[in-house]
Motif scaffolding. Sequence first.
Motif, mmCIF file in Angstrom:
data_model
loop_
_atom_site.group_PDB
_atom_site.id
_atom_site.type_symbol
_atom_site.label_atom_id
_atom_site.label_comp_id
_atom_site.label_asym_id
_atom_site.label_seq_id
_atom_site.Cartn_x
_atom_site.Cartn_y
_atom_site.Cartn_z
ATOM 1 N N PRO A 128 0.832 -1.215 0.000
ATOM 2 C CA PRO A 128 0.000 0.000 0.000
ATOM 3 C C PRO A 128 0.860 1.255 0.000
ATOM 4 C CG PRO A 128 -0.717 -1.559 1.687
ATOM 5 C CD PRO A 128 0.586 -2.063 1.178
ATOM 6 N N VAL A 129 0.416 2.260 -0.751
ATOM 7 C CA VAL A 129 1.086 3.558 -0.786
ATOM 8 C C VAL A 129 0.111 4.601 -0.239
ATOM 9 C CG1 VAL A 129 2.176 5.315 -2.222
ATOM 10 C CG2 VAL A 129 2.500 2.884 -2.760
ATOM 11 N N LEU A 130 0.469 5.255 0.857
ATOM 12 C CA LEU A 130 -0.403 6.223 1.515
ATOM 13 C C LEU A 130 0.204 7.613 1.411
ATOM 14 C CD1 LEU A 130 -0.566 3.332 3.138
ATOM 15 C CD2 LEU A 130 -1.958 4.643 4.714
ATOM 16 N N VAL A 131 -0.673 8.622 1.272
ATOM 17 C CA VAL A 131 -0.219 10.000 1.097
ATOM 18 C C VAL A 131 -0.779 10.862 2.223
ATOM 19 C CG1 VAL A 131 -0.149 11.985 -0.440
ATOM 20 C CG2 VAL A 131 -0.156 9.679 -1.404
ATOM 21 N N LEU A 132 0.128 11.591 2.888
ATOM 22 C CA LEU A 132 -0.251 12.497 3.968
ATOM 23 C C LEU A 132 -0.447 13.914 3.434
ATOM 24 C CD1 LEU A 132 2.331 11.245 6.600
ATOM 25 C CD2 LEU A 132 -0.155 11.102 6.853
ATOM 26 N N PRO A 133 -1.289 14.704 4.080
ATOM 27 C CA PRO A 133 -1.440 16.102 3.674
ATOM 28 C C PRO A 133 -0.120 16.855 3.828
ATOM 29 C CG PRO A 133 -3.172 15.454 5.216
ATOM 30 C CD PRO A 133 -2.158 14.356 5.220
ATOM 31 N N PRO A 134 0.054 17.959 3.090
ATOM 32 C CA PRO A 134 1.272 18.765 3.239
ATOM 33 C C PRO A 134 1.449 19.247 4.680
ATOM 34 C CG PRO A 134 0.020 19.460 1.313
ATOM 35 C CD PRO A 134 -0.858 18.502 2.069
ATOM 36 N N VAL A 135 2.667 19.220 5.152
ATOM 37 C CA VAL A 135 2.979 19.666 6.506
ATOM 38 C C VAL A 135 3.206 21.182 6.493
ATOM 39 C CG1 VAL A 135 4.590 19.454 8.439
ATOM 40 C CG2 VAL A 135 4.051 17.447 7.035
ATOM 41 N N PRO A 136 2.549 21.916 7.384
ATOM 42 C CA PRO A 136 2.759 23.370 7.443
ATOM 43 C C PRO A 136 4.226 23.717 7.654
ATOM 44 C CG PRO A 136 0.881 22.741 8.781
ATOM 45 C CD PRO A 136 1.548 21.463 8.369
ATOM 46 N N LYS A 137 4.690 24.749 6.960
ATOM 47 C CA LYS A 137 6.100 25.129 7.034
ATOM 48 C C LYS A 137 6.369 26.179 8.113
ATOM 49 C CE LYS A 137 6.656 22.361 3.632
ATOM 50 N NZ LYS A 137 7.118 20.988 3.940
ATOM 51 N N ASP A 138 5.330 26.747 8.678
ATOM 52 C CA ASP A 138 5.479 27.769 9.712
ATOM 53 C C ASP A 138 6.019 27.129 10.995
ATOM 54 O OD1 ASP A 138 5.326 29.806 11.525
ATOM 55 O OD2 ASP A 138 3.174 30.193 11.265
ATOM 56 N N PRO A 139 7.212 27.518 11.435
ATOM 57 C CA PRO A 139 7.792 26.900 12.637
ATOM 58 C C PRO A 139 6.928 27.060 13.885
ATOM 59 C CG PRO A 139 9.432 28.206 11.466
ATOM 60 C CD PRO A 139 8.100 28.529 10.848
ATOM 61 N N SER A 140 6.089 28.062 13.906
ATOM 62 C CA SER A 140 5.257 28.292 15.093
ATOM 63 C C SER A 140 4.014 27.407 15.105
ATOM 64 C CB SER A 140 4.837 29.758 15.166
ATOM 65 O OG SER A 140 4.000 30.092 14.066
ATOM 66 N N ASN A 141 3.745 26.731 14.014
ATOM 67 C CA ASN A 141 2.557 25.878 13.943
ATOM 68 C C ASN A 141 2.770 24.642 14.811
ATOM 69 O OD1 ASN A 141 0.675 23.774 12.899
ATOM 70 N ND2 ASN A 141 0.151 25.370 11.421
ATOM 71 N N ASP A 142 1.834 24.369 15.689
ATOM 72 C CA ASP A 142 1.996 23.223 16.590
ATOM 73 C C ASP A 142 1.561 21.914 15.957
ATOM 74 O OD1 ASP A 142 -0.739 23.398 16.543
ATOM 75 O OD2 ASP A 142 -0.974 23.831 18.689
ATOM 76 N N LEU A 143 1.126 21.930 14.690
ATOM 77 C CA LEU A 143 0.774 20.739 13.898
ATOM 78 C C LEU A 143 -0.480 20.031 14.393
ATOM 79 C CD1 LEU A 143 4.319 19.140 13.357
ATOM 80 C CD2 LEU A 143 3.083 20.687 11.849
ATOM 81 N N MET A 144 -1.210 20.637 15.307
ATOM 82 C CA MET A 144 -2.386 19.955 15.822
ATOM 83 C C MET A 144 -3.421 19.740 14.717
ATOM 84 S SD MET A 144 -1.877 19.116 18.982
ATOM 85 C CE MET A 144 -0.224 18.735 18.362
ATOM 86 N N GLU A 145 -3.652 20.787 13.938
ATOM 87 C CA GLU A 145 -4.625 20.649 12.850
ATOM 88 C C GLU A 145 -4.135 19.647 11.805
ATOM 89 O OE1 GLU A 145 -5.513 24.445 11.257
ATOM 90 O OE2 GLU A 145 -6.496 25.187 13.094
ATOM 91 N N TRP A 146 -2.814 19.642 11.574
ATOM 92 C CA TRP A 146 -2.277 18.687 10.597
ATOM 93 C C TRP A 146 -2.493 17.243 11.070
ATOM 94 C CZ3 TRP A 146 1.471 14.843 10.624
ATOM 95 C CH2 TRP A 146 1.815 14.326 9.376
#
Length: 821
Positions: A272-290
């Motif tokens: 299987p090949v799975l694709v993740l959404p783009p990761v935010p590039k803003d260093p201050s983003n805590d990635l919770m929404e991602w």
Amino acid sequence: MYRFPTIILSRHRLYSTTSQPLELPLSHPIYTIWGSNTGVGKTLVSAGIAASSLLSPPSSVKFHYLKPLQTGFPSDSDSRFVFNKLLQLHNRNNNNARISLSASNRVLNFSPATTVRENEIQHFVGEESFISSELICKTLYAWEEAVSPHLAAEREGFVVKDSKLLEMLQKCFSEVSESGVDKERSEVLCVVETAGGVASPGPSGSLQCDLYRPFRIPAILVGDGRLGGISGTISAYESLTLRGYDVVAIIFEDHGLLNEGPLFSYVRNKVPVLVLPPVPKDPSNDLMEWFEGSHYVFNNLKEIMLSAYFERIKKLHEMPSKARDIIWWPFTQHKLVPDGGVMVIDSRCGENFAVFKDQKTEVITPLFDACASWWTQGPDAKMQAELARDMGYTAARFGHVMFPENIHEPALNCAELLLQGVGKGWGSRVFFSDNGSTAIEIALKMAFRKFSVDHGLILDCHEDATNERSAELMVLALHRSYHGDTLGAMEAQAPSSYTGFLQQPWYTGRGLFLSPPSVSMYNNKWSISIPEEFQWENKKLENITFASCAEIFHRCRDNSELAPVYSSYISKVLSGFRGSSKIAALIMEPVIQGSGGMHMVDPLFQRILVNECRNRKIPVIFDEVFTGFWRLGVETAVDLIHCEPDIACYGKLMTGGMIPLAATIATDAVFDSFIGDSKLKALLHGHSYSAHAMGCMAAVKSIQWFKDPFSNPNITSEGRLLRELWDDKMVHKISSHSAVERVVVLGTLFALELKAEGDNAGYASLYARPLLQKLREDGVYMRPLGNVIYLLCGPCTSPEICNQLLVKLYERLEEFDGCSN
């Protein structure tokens, strides 16, 4: 909820250094997270899998995150990242009071150069609730400089051996298994996140794909969605599969380049090949929404991991019963195979089988292959990986090509190495075939033609005379001989369990078979056993003893009193052979008779036998299928018996045991006896896979590897001998054991015969089975020849490992002796 720092750090080893088998527990899923390169998001994937496992009600799950190698510490810590992100996700999304989380993060060992702050290591416990999940994060080894582990280890003076790292990882796996004693299989999950890319070095310099290979943990490959990422991901995938890893999924971040299309096409629906959404590039983003937006992808990945795990467990359990229903094993009386007696081999790493065991717990455990998989094996794990790469290259370059009147580089290189090595000084032509038994058949054809030409049995060769038979040609061979299972090879060996009517009703034994003097050790002394048929005239029959094995092979024995006795016996037997049949070839296993019971033949007798045949123009065949390529401590047994054959056969260890290939080497004089104007005078023998490129390449690599002191530490400085592998004191101790009849030790071979009588003796004996079963429990796989058992290592095996094998054998002999009395 509350949080408090707990310091669980030490500049000393946290666990004892007691060695234990590198077992992989199977009670719960364990996966390795690999990256196609550094910076592709391995830790994001680890955290996402952890979140999918821990934060989805209603399960009470334990998730173990292991980071064996961490550089850039303490400013950078992947285990701390996973720890913190899971707490943030838990605090953000935990509206259901039934979900509680406890978490810990520990660093077990770190470089003295590292500056560690107390709050780097934390422990978190959520409020008590009905169901609780637990996150356990561990960094096994950490260095301060943010460079490759091998460079950081060197610069900071904190180098960790591969064996120590694997032992530490093994301890962690044991804790994973213990933590899930009362849980369902799917309620405990462990991921091991590597450092950098698949082929990034570990702290010793070993590539991580080789370093972790003894465990062969199923893999999740984090690919690269950037420009150039398709190539990097496929390269990483091939590096893993070429080493025998199972890649169960490929996952990568979407960079808008649609890399998944070519990757999916390449793996052909197998992975299987799975694709993740783009990761935010803003260093201050805590990635919770991602993480929340990626939750469905990680849920899918988790289900793929669990499904692959359960499928593996199912197969491992089903394989023995399926095999009993459809497999016909060689040399096996199926009625005597007990329930539970079918061993499932999951893989091989160097000299160890990786075996599935289902006793108190389910594990994949190492078992030393002490019979070298029917005498073919010799590579260590590093050589195995190199052979696999070279054979893969050769398969991709050549596939298979037919051989007559053609040549390819692997075959030419292999032939040259054979003539420079085992055939040096006498051989000039190489005939390739597919296995040792057919190499013998070819050798017999060669020898019979040479004899026929030399003795005027073939004056010319016309098409209308090809079926004429002017004489019955026979072989001269030795009792206890074994030259293979094909019909012609069986005719060239003395009557035995292999040739009886039950096995081969056509067998007639077309030969004159001599009983050879044998040499063995008993009660610390080497001695010769002389057959009764030897005529000693007025000489008193006495035991002839030697202080060491080396004395047995010394050329000065040509002047001993025993030499004329041997010569007289052989001459009388040959001169007394009458009738229309002719002795047209001598065939023998030099020094060691393998399948006949691991008997050592007196090399003086074999040397005199060769010379007597040479005087009568009887071609000489050496069957070195077992004894060649360092099995006896030298590249060829020619160096032990100090005489040369006209024809010799090689196989087994020639390719490192990776793939079947055999060679029959002959002199120019033998080759010339097939030269003529008619094709009918040629050697009309061949195989579809004669000189197949993969086998020749494996042989080239193996021949070079075994004799090179840089790759084989057991080669002496002169390059002609292996150093002693078996501890002399332990050998003497075993030879004096009350349960032992005789011992033979030479090169990579250690063999003993158990004292036995009646049905307990001989090839059909089951006398040794209890002893061998105990040794398998000790991690040593042996397969007996009746009441004869043997240990067979490889040319590269360390003397330390050989000594461990002897110690285990002696300890079990002590128990066996007590039981047998």
